[in-house]
Design a protein around this motif. Structure first.
Motif, PDB file in Angstrom:
ATOM      1  N   ALA A   1     -57.607  23.780   8.941  1.00 41.54           N
ATOM      2  CA  ALA A   1     -59.026  23.979   9.253  1.00 41.54           C
ATOM      3  C   ALA A   1     -59.394  25.462   9.234  1.00 41.54           C
ATOM      4  CB  ALA A   1     -59.363  23.372  10.619  1.00 41.54           C
ATOM      5  N   ALA A   2     -58.421  26.326   9.520  1.00 37.16           N
ATOM      6  CA  ALA A   2     -58.663  27.773   9.526  1.00 37.16           C
ATOM      7  C   ALA A   2     -58.500  28.393   8.135  1.00 37.16           C
ATOM      8  CB  ALA A   2     -57.712  28.455  10.522  1.00 37.16           C
ATOM      9  N   GLY A   3     -58.238  27.567   7.113  1.00 40.06           N
ATOM     10  CA  GLY A   3     -58.157  28.084   5.746  1.00 40.06           C
ATOM     11  C   GLY A   3     -56.767  28.463   5.281  1.00 40.06           C
ATOM     12  N   HIS A   4     -55.738  28.090   6.041  1.00 44.40           N
ATOM     13  CA  HIS A   4     -54.360  28.373   5.643  1.00 44.40           C
ATOM     14  C   HIS A   4     -53.773  27.174   4.900  1.00 44.40           C
ATOM     15  CE1 HIS A   4     -54.631  31.948   8.097  1.00 44.40           C
ATOM     16  NE2 HIS A   4     -54.937  31.215   9.155  1.00 44.40           N
ATOM     17  N   GLN A   5     -52.624  27.375   4.250  1.00 47.83           N
ATOM     18  CA  GLN A   5     -51.958  26.320   3.505  1.00 47.83           C
ATOM     19  C   GLN A   5     -50.661  25.932   4.212  1.00 47.83           C
ATOM     20  OE1 GLN A   5     -52.592  29.455   1.653  1.00 47.83           O
ATOM     21  NE2 GLN A   5     -54.658  28.648   1.598  1.00 47.83           N
ATOM     22  N   LEU A   6     -50.385  24.654   4.272  1.00 44.77           N
ATOM     23  CA  LEU A   6     -49.125  24.171   4.829  1.00 44.77           C
ATOM     24  C   LEU A   6     -48.053  24.236   3.745  1.00 44.77           C
ATOM     25  CD1 LEU A   6     -47.549  22.820   7.166  1.00 44.77           C
ATOM     26  CD2 LEU A   6     -48.213  20.613   6.140  1.00 44.77           C
ATOM     27  N   HIS A   7     -46.978  24.957   4.020  1.00 39.43           N
ATOM     28  CA  HIS A   7     -45.838  25.018   3.107  1.00 39.43           C
ATOM     29  C   HIS A   7     -45.012  23.734   3.245  1.00 39.43           C
ATOM     30  CE1 HIS A   7     -42.337  26.587   0.959  1.00 39.43           C
ATOM     31  NE2 HIS A   7     -41.601  26.164   1.967  1.00 39.43           N
ATOM     32  N   GLU A   8     -44.699  23.402   4.490  1.00 40.36           N
ATOM     33  CA  GLU A   8     -43.868  22.228   4.765  1.00 40.36           C
ATOM     34  C   GLU A   8     -43.906  21.965   6.265  1.00 40.36           C
ATOM     35  OE1 GLU A   8     -39.243  20.743   4.061  1.00 40.36           O
ATOM     36  OE2 GLU A   8     -39.780  22.826   3.628  1.00 40.36           O
ATOM     37  N   LYS A   9     -43.739  20.709   6.623  1.00 45.63           N
ATOM     38  CA  LYS A   9     -43.620  20.319   8.025  1.00 45.63           C
ATOM     39  C   LYS A   9     -42.346  19.509   8.158  1.00 45.63           C
ATOM     40  CE  LYS A   9     -45.957  17.635  11.629  1.00 45.63           C
ATOM     41  NZ  LYS A   9     -45.050  16.492  11.745  1.00 45.63           N
ATOM     42  N   ARG A  10     -41.494  19.906   9.104  1.00 50.33           N
ATOM     43  CA  ARG A  10     -40.240  19.193   9.326  1.00 50.33           C
ATOM     44  C   ARG A  10     -40.049  18.941  10.817  1.00 50.33           C
ATOM     45  NH1 ARG A  10     -35.364  22.229   6.095  1.00 50.33           N
ATOM     46  NH2 ARG A  10     -36.561  22.826   4.267  1.00 50.33           N
ATOM     47  N   ILE A  11     -39.149  18.020  11.106  1.00 45.72           N
ATOM     48  CA  ILE A  11     -38.715  17.743  12.472  1.00 45.72           C
ATOM     49  C   ILE A  11     -37.195  17.855  12.487  1.00 45.72           C
ATOM     50  CG2 ILE A  11     -38.618  16.039  14.344  1.00 45.72           C
ATOM     51  CD1 ILE A  11     -41.167  14.778  13.132  1.00 45.72           C
ATOM     52  N   VAL A  12     -36.660  18.623  13.449  1.00 48.79           N
ATOM     53  CA  VAL A  12     -35.208  18.726  13.606  1.00 48.79           C
ATOM     54  C   VAL A  12     -34.847  18.462  15.067  1.00 48.79           C
ATOM     55  CG1 VAL A  12     -34.863  20.376  11.714  1.00 48.79           C
ATOM     56  CG2 VAL A  12     -35.200  21.222  14.032  1.00 48.79           C
ATOM     57  N   PRO A  13     -33.627  17.989  15.300  1.00 49.82           N
ATOM     58  CA  PRO A  13     -33.177  17.809  16.682  1.00 49.82           C
ATOM     59  C   PRO A  13     -33.066  19.165  17.385  1.00 49.82           C
ATOM     60  CG  PRO A  13     -31.631  16.794  15.126  1.00 49.82           C
ATOM     61  CD  PRO A  13     -32.624  17.566  14.325  1.00 49.82           C
ATOM     62  N   ASP A  14     -33.062  19.122  18.702  1.00 56.50           N
ATOM     63  CA  ASP A  14     -32.922  20.339  19.500  1.00 56.50           C
ATOM     64  C   ASP A  14     -31.463  20.781  19.466  1.00 56.50           C
ATOM     65  OD1 ASP A  14     -33.312  22.435  21.245  1.00 56.50           O
ATOM     66  OD2 ASP A  14     -34.670  21.290  22.507  1.00 56.50           O
ATOM     67  N   ASP A  15     -31.077  21.347  18.338  1.00 52.81           N
ATOM     68  CA  ASP A  15     -29.718  21.819  18.088  1.00 52.81           C
ATOM     69  C   ASP A  15     -29.821  23.225  17.516  1.00 52.81           C
ATOM     70  OD1 ASP A  15     -26.684  21.133  17.397  1.00 52.81           O
ATOM     71  OD2 ASP A  15     -27.588  22.109  15.640  1.00 52.81           O
ATOM     72  N   VAL A  16     -29.178  24.181  18.177  1.00 50.33           N
ATOM     73  CA  VAL A  16     -29.295  25.589  17.797  1.00 50.33           C
ATOM     74  C   VAL A  16     -29.046  25.790  16.308  1.00 50.33           C
ATOM     75  CG1 VAL A  16     -28.239  27.871  18.085  1.00 50.33           C
ATOM     76  CG2 VAL A  16     -28.718  26.466  20.088  1.00 50.33           C
ATOM     77  N   TYR A  17     -28.013  25.177  15.768  1.00 44.22           N
ATOM     78  CA  TYR A  17     -27.611  25.472  14.396  1.00 44.22           C
ATOM     79  C   TYR A  17     -28.512  24.803  13.367  1.00 44.22           C
ATOM     80  CZ  TYR A  17     -23.922  27.495  17.017  1.00 44.22           C
ATOM     81  OH  TYR A  17     -23.256  28.269  17.927  1.00 44.22           O
ATOM     82  N   GLN A  18     -28.974  23.585  13.634  1.00 44.77           N
ATOM     83  CA  GLN A  18     -29.918  22.947  12.712  1.00 44.77           C
ATOM     84  C   GLN A  18     -31.255  23.681  12.722  1.00 44.77           C
ATOM     85  OE1 GLN A  18     -30.065  18.597  12.580  1.00 44.77           O
ATOM     86  NE2 GLN A  18     -28.303  18.583  13.961  1.00 44.77           N
TER      87      GLN A  18
END
Length: 176
Positions: free
Chosen positions: A38-55
């Protein structure tokens, strides 16, 4: 009208950090995507990861190394409970930390959640010409951060300074 009067949209990646959220129930990530587009920016990618430091570190490192990604927004993993580890995962990747981001967020958040805001370990910083903001996982906190801080700071027209002009290649510094 000078070129500085025209909003330059940024390319933003959104990462939800959660052991339980899915694409179907990721309201915080969806809220950020809605606000940034809505603010005029572009989405590169949206991901979901577990709460794991290394991932978490692997995905954010990939985006930091990608020259087309100018901003990374993470949501989740900034509290004190369970496996919350976003600040520990991301802080080591930053070249410079934005000290005032967490302070300002907690000031704004205090108006909504009172003293509970002290448990927010949100974080901001710069890494390889990419601005990274780690937000709490609630939709309300994402709204507070975007509406109260990020919307202006990612707007190339905002004065006297903004983070957009640090990541726009042809500017590389605060525009005048």
């Amino acid at each position: 009208m000078s070129s500085n009067d025209v909003q330059i949209g940024l390319t933003i990646a959104v990462l939800t950090v959660s052991d339980t959220r899915t694409a179907e129930n990721d309201r915080s990530g969806d809220s950020l995507v809605e606000r940034l587009t809505a603010a005029g920016h572009q989405l590169h990618e949206k991901r979901i990861v577990p709460d794991d430091v290394y991932q978490l570190r692997a995905v954010v490192s990939e985006w930091i190394a990608d020259a087309s990604v100018q901003v990374i927004l993470t949501t989740g993993g900034t509290g004190f409970t369970g496996r919350d580890s976003t600040p520990e995962a991301i802080r080591v990747l930053l070249d410079k930390e934005i000290q005032g981001f967490g302070e300002l967020f907690r000031q704004l958040s205090h108006q909504e959640v009172g003293s509970s805001t002290i448990q927010s370990r949100c974080l901001g910083g710069l890494a390889n010409r990419t601005v990274v903001f780690c937000l709490p996982g609630s939709t309300g906190a994402c709204r507070t951060a975007w509406d109260g801080i990020l919307k202006e700071q990612l707007d190339s027209r905002h004065r006297p300074c903004n983070f957009a002009n640090l990541v726009i290649p042809e500017r590389g510094t605060h525009a005048h």
